[in-house]
Design a protein around this motif. Structure first.
Motif, PDB file in Angstrom:
ATOM      1  N   SER A  90       0.258   0.420  -3.129  1.00  0.00           N
ATOM      2  CA  SER A  90       1.327   0.217  -2.160  1.00  0.00           C
ATOM      3  C   SER A  90       1.709   1.489  -1.420  1.00  0.00           C
ATOM      4  O   SER A  90       2.080   1.439  -0.245  1.00  0.00           O
ATOM      5  N   ALA A  91       1.619   2.647  -2.088  1.00  0.00           N
ATOM      6  CA  ALA A  91       1.980   3.898  -1.421  1.00  0.00           C
ATOM      7  C   ALA A  91       1.042   4.182  -0.254  1.00  0.00           C
ATOM      8  O   ALA A  91       1.473   4.545   0.842  1.00  0.00           O
ATOM      9  N   ILE A  92      -0.272   4.022  -0.482  1.00  0.00           N
ATOM     10  CA  ILE A  92      -1.240   4.237   0.586  1.00  0.00           C
ATOM     11  C   ILE A  92      -1.068   3.179   1.663  1.00  0.00           C
ATOM     12  O   ILE A  92      -1.097   3.463   2.869  1.00  0.00           O
ATOM     13  N   ASN A  93      -0.880   1.922   1.238  1.00  0.00           N
ATOM     14  CA  ASN A  93      -0.695   0.837   2.203  1.00  0.00           C
ATOM     15  C   ASN A  93       0.507   1.099   3.111  1.00  0.00           C
ATOM     16  O   ASN A  93       0.453   0.874   4.325  1.00  0.00           O
ATOM     17  N   ALA A  94       1.604   1.560   2.526  1.00  0.00           N
ATOM     18  CA  ALA A  94       2.812   1.816   3.307  1.00  0.00           C
ATOM     19  C   ALA A  94       2.571   2.909   4.341  1.00  0.00           C
ATOM     20  O   ALA A  94       2.999   2.798   5.491  1.00  0.00           O
ATOM     21  N   ASP A  95       1.869   3.961   3.935  1.00  0.00           N
ATOM     22  CA  ASP A  95       1.574   5.051   4.870  1.00  0.00           C
ATOM     23  C   ASP A  95       0.697   4.567   6.016  1.00  0.00           C
ATOM     24  O   ASP A  95       0.910   4.939   7.179  1.00  0.00           O
ATOM     25  N   VAL A  96      -0.295   3.735   5.687  1.00  0.00           N
ATOM     26  CA  VAL A  96      -1.189   3.217   6.726  1.00  0.00           C
ATOM     27  C   VAL A  96      -0.410   2.365   7.720  1.00  0.00           C
ATOM     28  O   VAL A  96      -0.588   2.474   8.942  1.00  0.00           O
ATOM     29  N   GLN A  97       0.485   1.524   7.208  1.00  0.00           N
ATOM     30  CA  GLN A  97       1.225   0.654   8.126  1.00  0.00           C
ATOM     31  C   GLN A  97       2.201   1.442   8.987  1.00  0.00           C
ATOM     32  O   GLN A  97       2.362   1.167  10.177  1.00  0.00           O
ATOM     33  N   ARG A  98       2.860   2.435   8.409  1.00  0.00           N
ATOM     34  CA  ARG A  98       3.774   3.260   9.211  1.00  0.00           C
ATOM     35  C   ARG A  98       3.012   4.001  10.312  1.00  0.00           C
ATOM     36  O   ARG A  98       3.501   4.131  11.437  1.00  0.00           O
ATOM     37  N   LEU A  99       1.818   4.495   9.982  1.00  0.00           N
ATOM     38  CA  LEU A  99       1.008   5.167  10.994  1.00  0.00           C
ATOM     39  C   LEU A  99       0.611   4.189  12.094  1.00  0.00           C
ATOM     40  O   LEU A  99       0.648   4.530  13.288  1.00  0.00           O
ATOM     41  N   THR A 100       0.248   2.971  11.703  1.00  0.00           N
ATOM     42  CA  THR A 100      -0.113   1.955  12.690  1.00  0.00           C
ATOM     43  C   THR A 100       1.056   1.662  13.626  1.00  0.00           C
ATOM     44  O   THR A 100       0.889   1.518  14.834  1.00  0.00           O
TER      45      THR A 100
END
Length: 260
Positions: A90-100
């Motif tokens: 979830s930590a990596i997923n959250a970072d990816v979505q915020r960047l998107t």
């Protein structure tokens, strides 16, 4: 552009987080075995050619070492009918979505500032002049009808309105599925303005539940990975148009979307 996050924090039923603690040891053993075979071949202890065996054993060892290093970042790993299914935590997923989300906002501003929707040729005529006014989303003043699916019934109740349509396609179908959303304008919508955007309202468990994407050449797209169905709400603030689509009822929705 892909954002990766599950609907909700727990994994799908029957899914468990893989244990990578022993992968490093296995990798070193396989690489040592490959080196031993190479040494036996060099000193003519083994007469049979073993080139392919070295590649297979050494390659497997390298793969296990790689998995041991990136293992802490992986939430699930399995082989499905479409190949390897890998999902990050979830930590990596959250970072990816915020960047998107940040990239989407930047694209919208570039379109608006440059006075064009895309650097690529477009088949639609753009209307010059000031951008259209941005209207307030009406769903904010509407009551929540389903606490587990808060967008349901709050975005107009239909997937098409004002010449625009919301649709979804799916990839995968094991414990996770990739959802590809598209908002498209029909041929009657000709007065597109630079900087127009589409707001995608996702499930509240996403780290960035509202994602804005530019409306270019009459279409806006968003992709993400999830393990359950929910209602996607869409708001086009420049036009006062709202759309909604329950992913569980969308044509072609896989089982993980329909039943979770």
């Amino acid at each position: 552009m892909v954002t990766v996050m599950a609907k909700g924090t727990p994994p799908a039923a029957g899914e468990s987080r893989p244990d990578f603690s022993k992968f490093g040891t296995v990798g070193f053993v396989l690489i040592a075995a490959a080196l031993l075979l190479y040494g036996l071949n060099v000193f003519d202890v083994v007469d049979e050619p073993i080139g392919n065996d070295l590649l297979i054993i050494g390659g497997a060892g390298a793969l296990f070492l790689l998995l041991a290093n990136i293992g802490p970042l992986i939430e699930s790993l399995k082989w499905g009918k479409d190949g390897l299914e890998l999902n990050f935590n979830s930590a990596i997923n959250a970072d990816v979505q915020r960047l998107t989300a940040k990239v989407g906002e930047l694209e919208i501003k570039v379109d608006e500032c440059c006075g064009q929707q895309s650097a690529a040729p477009t088949s639609r005529r753009l209307t010059a002049g000031a951008p259209a006014p941005k209207l307030e989303a009406p769903h904010k003043s509407r009551p929540v009808l389903d606490p587990d699916d808060k967008n349901s019934g709050r975005f107009g109740g239909t997937d098409h309105a004002g010449g625009f349509r919301l649709s979804a396609s799916f990839e995968g179908g094991g414990d996770w599925a990739t959802v590809n959303l598209a908002v498209t304008a029909d041929g009657a919508v000709a007065d597109l303005r630079p900087g127009e955007a589409v707001e995608f309202h996702l499930h509240e468990t996403f780290p960035t539940p509202i994602m804005r994407r530019p409306l270019r050449d009459g279409a806006a797209h968003l992709s993400f990975t999830c393990w359950g169905g929910f209602t996607v709400g869409v708001w086009i603030p420049s036009r006062g148009i709202e759309l909604e689509l329950n992913l569980a009822h969308a044509p072609g929705a896989p089982k993980v979307i329909r039943e979770h």
